[in-house]
Design a protein around this motif. Sequence first.
Motif, short mmCIF file in Angstrom:
data_model
loop_
_atom_site.label_atom_id
_atom_site.label_comp_id
_atom_site.label_asym_id
_atom_site.label_seq_id
_atom_site.Cartn_x
_atom_site.Cartn_y
_atom_site.Cartn_z
N HIS A 1 -50.39 -2.79 -110.67
CA HIS A 1 -49.88 -3.90 -111.48
C HIS A 1 -50.98 -4.59 -112.26
CE1 HIS A 1 -45.61 -4.59 -111.50
NE2 HIS A 1 -45.63 -3.78 -110.47
N LEU A 2 -52.13 -4.70 -111.64
CA LEU A 2 -53.29 -5.28 -112.35
C LEU A 2 -53.59 -4.42 -113.58
CD1 LEU A 2 -55.47 -7.50 -112.00
CD2 LEU A 2 -56.89 -5.76 -110.95
N GLN A 3 -53.61 -3.11 -113.38
CA GLN A 3 -53.89 -2.19 -114.50
C GLN A 3 -52.78 -2.31 -115.56
OE1 GLN A 3 -56.71 -1.05 -114.02
NE2 GLN A 3 -57.10 0.56 -115.51
N TYR A 4 -51.57 -2.47 -115.07
CA TYR A 4 -50.44 -2.61 -116.00
C TYR A 4 -50.62 -3.84 -116.88
CZ TYR A 4 -45.76 -2.80 -117.86
OH TYR A 4 -44.69 -2.83 -118.73
N ASP B 1 -49.06 -7.12 -100.81
CA ASP B 1 -48.38 -6.18 -101.70
C ASP B 1 -48.43 -6.67 -103.16
OD1 ASP B 1 -47.23 -3.71 -101.74
OD2 ASP B 1 -45.18 -4.42 -101.44
N ALA B 2 -48.45 -7.98 -103.33
CA ALA B 2 -48.51 -8.53 -104.68
C ALA B 2 -49.93 -8.57 -105.23
CB ALA B 2 -47.92 -9.94 -104.69
N LEU B 3 -50.91 -8.66 -104.33
CA LEU B 3 -52.28 -8.97 -104.79
C LEU B 3 -53.29 -7.86 -104.54
CD1 LEU B 3 -52.46 -12.52 -103.14
CD2 LEU B 3 -51.91 -12.05 -105.52
N GLY B 4 -53.11 -7.09 -103.46
CA GLY B 4 -54.22 -6.21 -103.07
C GLY B 4 -53.89 -4.77 -102.76
N SER B 5 -52.62 -4.46 -102.54
CA SER B 5 -52.26 -3.08 -102.15
C SER B 5 -52.49 -2.13 -103.33
CB SER B 5 -50.78 -3.04 -101.75
OG SER B 5 -49.98 -3.31 -102.89
N HIS C 1 -36.38 -9.24 -110.22
CA HIS C 1 -37.45 -8.34 -109.76
C HIS C 1 -38.80 -9.05 -109.74
CE1 HIS C 1 -38.55 -7.62 -114.02
NE2 HIS C 1 -37.28 -7.42 -114.26
N LEU C 2 -38.76 -10.37 -109.84
CA LEU C 2 -39.97 -11.20 -109.73
C LEU C 2 -41.01 -10.82 -110.80
CD1 LEU C 2 -40.20 -10.84 -105.85
CD2 LEU C 2 -39.14 -12.73 -107.10
N GLY C 3 -40.55 -10.20 -111.87
CA GLY C 3 -41.46 -9.81 -112.96
C GLY C 3 -42.20 -8.51 -112.69
N PHE C 4 -41.80 -7.77 -111.65
CA PHE C 4 -42.54 -6.56 -111.28
C PHE C 4 -41.98 -5.28 -111.91
CE2 PHE C 4 -44.42 -9.47 -108.33
CZ PHE C 4 -45.70 -8.98 -108.10
N LEU C 5 -40.88 -5.37 -112.64
CA LEU C 5 -40.39 -4.18 -113.37
C LEU C 5 -40.74 -4.38 -114.84
CD1 LEU C 5 -36.92 -3.56 -111.64
CD2 LEU C 5 -39.09 -2.36 -111.22
N GLY C 6 -41.87 -3.81 -115.23
CA GLY C 6 -42.37 -4.06 -116.59
C GLY C 6 -41.49 -3.45 -117.66
N ARG C 7 -40.94 -2.30 -117.37
CA ARG C 7 -40.12 -1.61 -118.36
C ARG C 7 -38.66 -1.61 -117.91
NH1 ARG C 7 -44.19 -2.26 -121.32
NH2 ARG C 7 -45.43 -0.52 -122.08
N SER C 8 -38.17 -2.79 -117.58
CA SER C 8 -36.74 -2.91 -117.31
C SER C 8 -36.00 -2.68 -118.64
CB SER C 8 -36.44 -4.28 -116.71
OG SER C 8 -37.02 -5.29 -117.51
N PRO C 9 -34.69 -2.42 -118.59
CA PRO C 9 -33.98 -2.00 -119.82
C PRO C 9 -34.07 -3.02 -120.96
CG PRO C 9 -32.63 -1.58 -117.87
CD PRO C 9 -33.83 -2.33 -117.38
N GLN D 1 -44.14 -3.53 -97.01
CA GLN D 1 -44.45 -3.55 -98.45
C GLN D 1 -43.18 -3.91 -99.23
OE1 GLN D 1 -47.23 0.20 -98.64
NE2 GLN D 1 -47.60 -1.20 -100.35
N PRO D 2 -42.86 -5.21 -99.21
CA PRO D 2 -41.57 -5.61 -99.80
C PRO D 2 -41.47 -5.36 -101.30
CG PRO D 2 -42.89 -7.53 -99.13
CD PRO D 2 -43.60 -6.32 -98.62
N LEU D 3 -42.60 -5.27 -102.00
CA LEU D 3 -42.54 -5.04 -103.45
C LEU D 3 -42.60 -3.54 -103.77
CD1 LEU D 3 -44.92 -7.93 -104.57
CD2 LEU D 3 -42.42 -7.93 -104.59
N ALA D 4 -43.60 -2.86 -103.21
CA ALA D 4 -43.74 -1.42 -103.48
C ALA D 4 -42.48 -0.66 -103.06
CB ALA D 4 -44.95 -0.86 -102.74
N SER D 5 -41.86 -1.11 -101.98
CA SER D 5 -40.69 -0.38 -101.49
C SER D 5 -39.47 -0.58 -102.38
CB SER D 5 -40.37 -0.81 -100.05
OG SER D 5 -40.04 -2.19 -100.04
N ARG D 6 -39.46 -1.63 -103.20
CA ARG D 6 -38.27 -1.90 -104.01
C ARG D 6 -38.49 -1.79 -105.52
NH1 ARG D 6 -36.30 -7.62 -102.79
NH2 ARG D 6 -38.52 -8.00 -102.48
N PHE D 7 -39.72 -2.13 -105.96
CA PHE D 7 -39.93 -2.27 -107.41
C PHE D 7 -41.02 -1.35 -107.94
CE2 PHE D 7 -38.76 -6.82 -106.12
CZ PHE D 7 -37.43 -6.65 -106.43
N ASP D 8 -41.08 -0.12 -107.44
CA ASP D 8 -42.05 0.84 -107.98
C ASP D 8 -41.39 1.60 -109.13
OD1 ASP D 8 -44.07 2.55 -108.51
OD2 ASP D 8 -43.80 3.78 -106.70
#
Length: 480
Positions: free
Chosen positions: A440-443, A430-434, A94-102, A242-249
């Motif tokens: 993600h920045l807030q996270y 999607d990684a930097l500005g959306s 998930h390229l590190g975008f799922l902060g609370r993975s199991p 939005q390749p990240l938002a569409s998969r890793f929200d």
Amino acid sequence: MRMRDGASYVRSLRDGRRVLLDGEPVEDVTTHPAFRNAVASFARLYDHQADPANTGRVTFPVGDARVHLAWSLPRSHAELVARRHAIAEWSALHLGFLGRSPDHLATTLSGIMIGLPVLRGFDAARADAFAAYFEHVRANDLFVTYVIQNPQANKAKGASEQARDVVAHLVSQDADGIVVSGAKMLGTSAVMADEIFVGTIQPLRPGEERYALSFAVPVNHPGVSLLSRRSYEQHAASAFDQPLASRFDENDAVVFFDEVRVPWSRVFVCGSIEAAAAQWHGTPAHVMQNYQSQIRLMVKMRFLAGLARRIAEINGSLDIPQIRGVLGRLAAQASLVEGMVAGMEAEGRHVGDYFVPSAHLLYAAQTLTQELYPQFVLAVRDLAGGGVIMLPSSERDLTSPHTRALVEATQISSVAEPVERVRLFKLAWDALGSEYASRHLQYEMFYGGASYVNHAHMFRTFDWAGARRLLDAALAPAAG
Ligand SMILES: Cc1cc2nc3c(=O)[nH]c(=O)nc-3n(C[C@H](O)[C@H](O)[C@H](O)COP(=O)(O)OP(=O)(O)OC[C@H]3O[C@@H](n4cnc5c(N)ncnc54)[C@H](O)[C@@H]3O)c2cc1C
């Protein structure tokens, strides 16, 4: 041997859980357009471990099952490192975008388990309940998430002094268990998890014992509601746009408890302010949970470094000495996180039979990466320039022959075809500005507590005595 895969995980989410979005209850989170792709991304993690090509590396046997290595209680440096590799392998998916993975809560709960004697010192029955709960969620490889923060209200006042009794609190207790009402924030991935672990990490004052709680409930437990934030997945135009938002929200939700009954078998702290705090800081739980986060961040920073380099290649700026300097600096910052992870493992310590990462190096990493991530994102945005805005409005511009021809005439690179260039810059935005990137920045700035909290942990765990000895040596009168 029993092993969880993606299909069994997805089935388990069709359980009548109460998720509220845009004023409506959500019937089935696995099919709803706000959540289904994130659910599929979590399912992919379980499928990855169930694939015989990976099972040996990322799982280990527990009774008649194999479960992810994040559930293991490491006894040595080597076991800690093997565990890290398994976590990094999932993070790469998930390229590190799922902060609370199991693996996040698996690591957290392992930390509490390692420190179980501390909880036993407060209340043996509650410690035994935790041990039994740990064995249950581990044996079934359940996806647990947590809410350990109180909802923001009046920061100048304690939990008991708010205008309304908003913080989750003990309503009553009897021979069967406790009744809890109130709210906790922010249940990241709670919509997609099996279980919610509830804790109290913020300091409480004497007299606030009814807020000193720790317990766990299944997400579909009667009286539990999840108030979802806006879904970025639902509002993503397409996977192309939005390749990240569409998969890793992974979603974040306020968790509300309305007279929720919790049996004693799932209550780990009740009424002890000291035990509520010790669960996190007397055991290695807080160090372990944030150690998992640093491993995930290490993968994410590597991904963003790769993105930065590709932006420079596509824009033909890679050979400009200043740009190489910028990329070198980004590579150093990504490597710093890697070095901190390796360092906290190498400087780890034994807790009973177990081996855990160094607390002061973990808090150093937390403190520094909280500042580093926004700088890093800004530096990559600086490299990207207007390329992240000079983009077709949506994928549909490529399906109309007229607009496609114009896109092909204007999206120019010496090393990439126009559509490849568009794809890369859509990913970059999607990684930097959306809106998704901004969350993600807030996270990254807040998932482990506000910066002043991490500074206090750093202050608490640094070897000040060793620093003082050096100072004293420097001040001592020279011999002779
Ligand atoms: C995207 C996201 C996901 C999250 N996921 C989870 C989750 O899964 N589980 C969970 O339990 N929590 C989660 N959280 C909550 C997170 O733990 C809290 O946001 C964090 O602990 C900070 O608390 P707060 O938001 O109340 O901020 P505050 O404590 O209000 O801090 C905000 C700012 O106020 C100022 N401030 C406030 N008090 C002080 C003070 N005493 N001294 C100095 N400055 C002060 C500082 O500038 C600080 O940065 C998540 C948060 C975010 C943003």
